[in-house]
Design a protein around this motif. Sequence first.
Motif, PDB file in Angstrom:
ATOM      1  N   SER A  20       0.843  -1.191   0.000  1.00 46.15           N
ATOM      2  CA  SER A  20       0.000   0.000   0.000  1.00 46.15           C
ATOM      3  C   SER A  20       0.881   1.244   0.000  1.00 46.15           C
ATOM      4  N   ARG A  21       0.273   2.377  -0.312  1.00 44.81           N
ATOM      5  CA  ARG A  21       0.983   3.651  -0.244  1.00 44.81           C
ATOM      6  C   ARG A  21      -0.020   4.770  -0.023  1.00 44.81           C
ATOM      7  N   ASN A  22       0.469   5.825   0.578  1.00 49.41           N
ATOM      8  CA  ASN A  22      -0.357   7.006   0.766  1.00 49.41           C
ATOM      9  C   ASN A  22      -0.466   7.789  -0.533  1.00 49.41           C
ATOM     10  N   PHE A  23      -1.444   8.632  -0.600  1.00 50.04           N
ATOM     11  CA  PHE A  23      -1.688   9.399  -1.826  1.00 50.04           C
ATOM     12  C   PHE A  23      -0.488  10.299  -2.149  1.00 50.04           C
ATOM     13  N   GLY A  24       0.014  10.163  -3.366  1.00 51.29           N
ATOM     14  CA  GLY A  24       1.137  10.968  -3.835  1.00 51.29           C
ATOM     15  C   GLY A  24       2.494  10.482  -3.394  1.00 51.29           C
ATOM     16  N   SER A  25       2.557   9.437  -2.584  1.00 46.48           N
ATOM     17  CA  SER A  25       3.839   8.949  -2.069  1.00 46.48           C
ATOM     18  C   SER A  25       4.381   7.821  -2.938  1.00 46.48           C
ATOM     19  N   THR A  26       5.700   7.740  -2.997  1.00 54.00           N
ATOM     20  CA  THR A  26       6.341   6.625  -3.707  1.00 54.00           C
ATOM     21  C   THR A  26       6.834   5.557  -2.737  1.00 54.00           C
ATOM     22  N   GLN A  27       6.632   5.796  -1.448  1.00 54.85           N
ATOM     23  CA  GLN A  27       7.068   4.833  -0.428  1.00 54.85           C
ATOM     24  C   GLN A  27       6.019   3.732  -0.286  1.00 54.85           C
ATOM     25  N   ILE A  28       6.450   2.496  -0.483  1.00 60.56           N
ATOM     26  CA  ILE A  28       5.535   1.348  -0.444  1.00 60.56           C
ATOM     27  C   ILE A  28       5.635   0.663   0.907  1.00 60.56           C
ATOM     28  N   GLN A  29       4.492   0.440   1.514  1.00 61.93           N
ATOM     29  CA  GLN A  29       4.431  -0.231   2.808  1.00 61.93           C
ATOM     30  C   GLN A  29       3.981  -1.671   2.614  1.00 61.93           C
ATOM     31  N   ARG A  30       4.720  -2.589   3.231  1.00 61.73           N
ATOM     32  CA  ARG A  30       4.364  -4.001   3.162  1.00 61.73           C
ATOM     33  C   ARG A  30       3.562  -4.417   4.396  1.00 61.73           C
ATOM     34  N   GLY A  31       2.665  -5.358   4.215  1.00 59.11           N
ATOM     35  CA  GLY A  31       1.892  -5.868   5.335  1.00 59.11           C
ATOM     36  C   GLY A  31       1.600  -7.348   5.148  1.00 59.11           C
ATOM     37  N   ALA A  32       1.170  -8.000   6.222  1.00 59.80           N
ATOM     38  CA  ALA A  32       0.868  -9.427   6.142  1.00 59.80           C
ATOM     39  C   ALA A  32      -0.190  -9.793   7.164  1.00 59.80           C
ATOM     40  N   ALA A  33      -0.906 -10.840   6.873  1.00 58.80           N
ATOM     41  CA  ALA A  33      -1.851 -11.443   7.799  1.00 58.80           C
ATOM     42  C   ALA A  33      -1.867 -12.934   7.483  1.00 58.80           C
ATOM     43  N   THR A  34      -2.690 -13.678   8.199  1.00 61.47           N
ATOM     44  CA  THR A  34      -2.672 -15.137   8.074  1.00 61.47           C
ATOM     45  C   THR A  34      -4.096 -15.672   7.967  1.00 61.47           C
ATOM     46  N   LEU A  35      -4.242 -16.759   7.247  1.00 62.45           N
ATOM     47  CA  LEU A  35      -5.485 -17.532   7.217  1.00 62.45           C
ATOM     48  C   LEU A  35      -5.116 -19.003   7.213  1.00 62.45           C
ATOM     49  N   PHE A  36      -6.072 -19.850   7.520  1.00 62.07           N
ATOM     50  CA  PHE A  36      -5.829 -21.288   7.359  1.00 62.07           C
ATOM     51  C   PHE A  36      -7.083 -21.975   6.834  1.00 62.07           C
ATOM     52  N   PHE A  37      -6.852 -22.867   5.855  1.00 59.44           N
ATOM     53  CA  PHE A  37      -7.953 -23.573   5.208  1.00 59.44           C
ATOM     54  C   PHE A  37      -8.495 -24.663   6.126  1.00 59.44           C
ATOM     55  N   VAL A  38      -9.805 -24.904   6.029  1.00 61.24           N
ATOM     56  CA  VAL A  38     -10.442 -25.913   6.883  1.00 61.24           C
ATOM     57  C   VAL A  38     -10.941 -27.103   6.082  1.00 61.24           C
ATOM     58  N   ASN A  39     -11.086 -26.953   4.764  1.00 62.34           N
ATOM     59  CA  ASN A  39     -11.474 -28.080   3.914  1.00 62.34           C
ATOM     60  C   ASN A  39     -11.039 -27.799   2.481  1.00 62.34           C
ATOM     61  N   HIS A  40     -11.258 -28.780   1.605  1.00 61.92           N
ATOM     62  CA  HIS A  40     -10.835 -28.637   0.208  1.00 61.92           C
ATOM     63  C   HIS A  40     -11.887 -27.941  -0.652  1.00 61.92           C
ATOM     64  N   GLU A  41     -12.951 -27.452  -0.036  1.00 61.29           N
ATOM     65  CA  GLU A  41     -13.994 -26.734  -0.765  1.00 61.29           C
ATOM     66  C   GLU A  41     -13.661 -25.247  -0.896  1.00 61.29           C
ATOM     67  N   GLY A  42     -12.543 -24.831  -0.316  1.00 63.32           N
ATOM     68  CA  GLY A  42     -12.124 -23.439  -0.441  1.00 63.32           C
ATOM     69  C   GLY A  42     -12.499 -22.558   0.727  1.00 63.32           C
ATOM     70  N   SER A 163       9.349  -9.391  -1.744  1.00 56.16           N
ATOM     71  CA  SER A 163       9.844  -8.236  -2.503  1.00 56.16           C
ATOM     72  C   SER A 163       9.360  -8.243  -3.959  1.00 56.16           C
ATOM     73  N   ASN A 164       8.330  -8.984  -4.259  1.00 54.86           N
ATOM     74  CA  ASN A 164       7.841  -9.114  -5.639  1.00 54.86           C
ATOM     75  C   ASN A 164       6.780  -8.057  -5.966  1.00 54.86           C
ATOM     76  N   TYR A 165       7.177  -6.790  -5.877  1.00 51.81           N
ATOM     77  CA  TYR A 165       6.239  -5.704  -6.136  1.00 51.81           C
ATOM     78  C   TYR A 165       7.009  -4.482  -6.628  1.00 51.81           C
ATOM     79  N   GLN A 166       6.260  -3.528  -7.193  1.00 51.40           N
ATOM     80  CA  GLN A 166       6.875  -2.281  -7.634  1.00 51.40           C
ATOM     81  C   GLN A 166       5.786  -1.230  -7.842  1.00 51.40           C
ATOM     82  N   LEU A 167       6.224   0.015  -7.924  1.00 50.69           N
ATOM     83  CA  LEU A 167       5.348   1.113  -8.317  1.00 50.69           C
ATOM     84  C   LEU A 167       5.610   1.381  -9.790  1.00 50.69           C
ATOM     85  N   ASN A 168       4.614   1.125 -10.614  1.00 51.52           N
ATOM     86  CA  ASN A 168       4.740   1.336 -12.058  1.00 51.52           C
ATOM     87  C   ASN A 168       4.612   2.830 -12.343  1.00 51.52           C
ATOM     88  N   ALA A 169       5.700   3.444 -12.750  1.00 49.04           N
ATOM     89  CA  ALA A 169       5.727   4.891 -12.955  1.00 49.04           C
ATOM     90  C   ALA A 169       4.801   5.317 -14.094  1.00 49.04           C
TER      91      ALA A 169
END
Length: 290
Positions: A20-42, A163-169
Amino acid sequence: MFEKAILETAGYTRAIHSISRNFGSTQIQRGAATLFFVNHEGYALTCKHVAQWLSQADQINQKYTSFLQQGKDLSGGQRSSLAKKLGLKADTVSETRITFVDCVDQIKNMRFFLHPEFDLALIKFEGFDKTLFNNVPKFKKEDSEISPGAMLCRLGFPFPEFSNYQLNAQSQSLEWTKTGAMRSPRFPIEGMLTRFLGNQNGKIYGMEMSTPGLRGQSGGPLFDSSGKVCGMQSRTKHLHLGFDIEDKEIVAHGKTKKINNYAFIHLGECIHVSVIKEFMRTNGVSFEES
């Protein structure tokens, strides 16, 4: 103690990555969260606050996309007026991109089921042909076997090292790339079950742990040494210990300094497995018990 359990749990626990980034900023912020699957139905479990964050991302991006489309041929002053009209400010997030790591081969739609009271949600992935997780959890069948003093473990992705991200100028937009690190290492943290948590009606809905759940582990499973799921990491609270130090003189690196210190203990709070199972049954979601 948890070696085999961690390997088993890692088979169905997955990371949610965000940029994510703030409006007009070129600084990219990384974030993470977690989930876990309970069945094969998705179907997967995570925190309600994580699910709400995911659903808000579309609203944020729609506003920014509207700005790019409407402001394409405008002057600088007109673009500033448009940004103000849309509520885009330098100190607020204007763009968020989210990816689900090693979950399913493709996602055409997602449905969210939010618990009406507790920090718990189900996500239903739709439109996939193949799942990318290896196994599904076994939820603790006998809730009464979980007692204070038990050593339990949580698994999640608290350190976003991808690190698989970028800001496309050219497009002025964030995007995921096929280069760079696509994954972050999983991280387990153990702790002792200290107390149960109850709501105003006395219903036990959670468990307090002697160690914190780390930022980014929200939505990760809590399990015992046999790998059975006992709950889910929700939040971490901070209790003031009262061991305060004010204007204390110490000698550090040969110099006398005055320090202040206010001590807190950081305790993880997890949703109890009984609430999780009840919520899945209410929504007709299949799962395994053991």
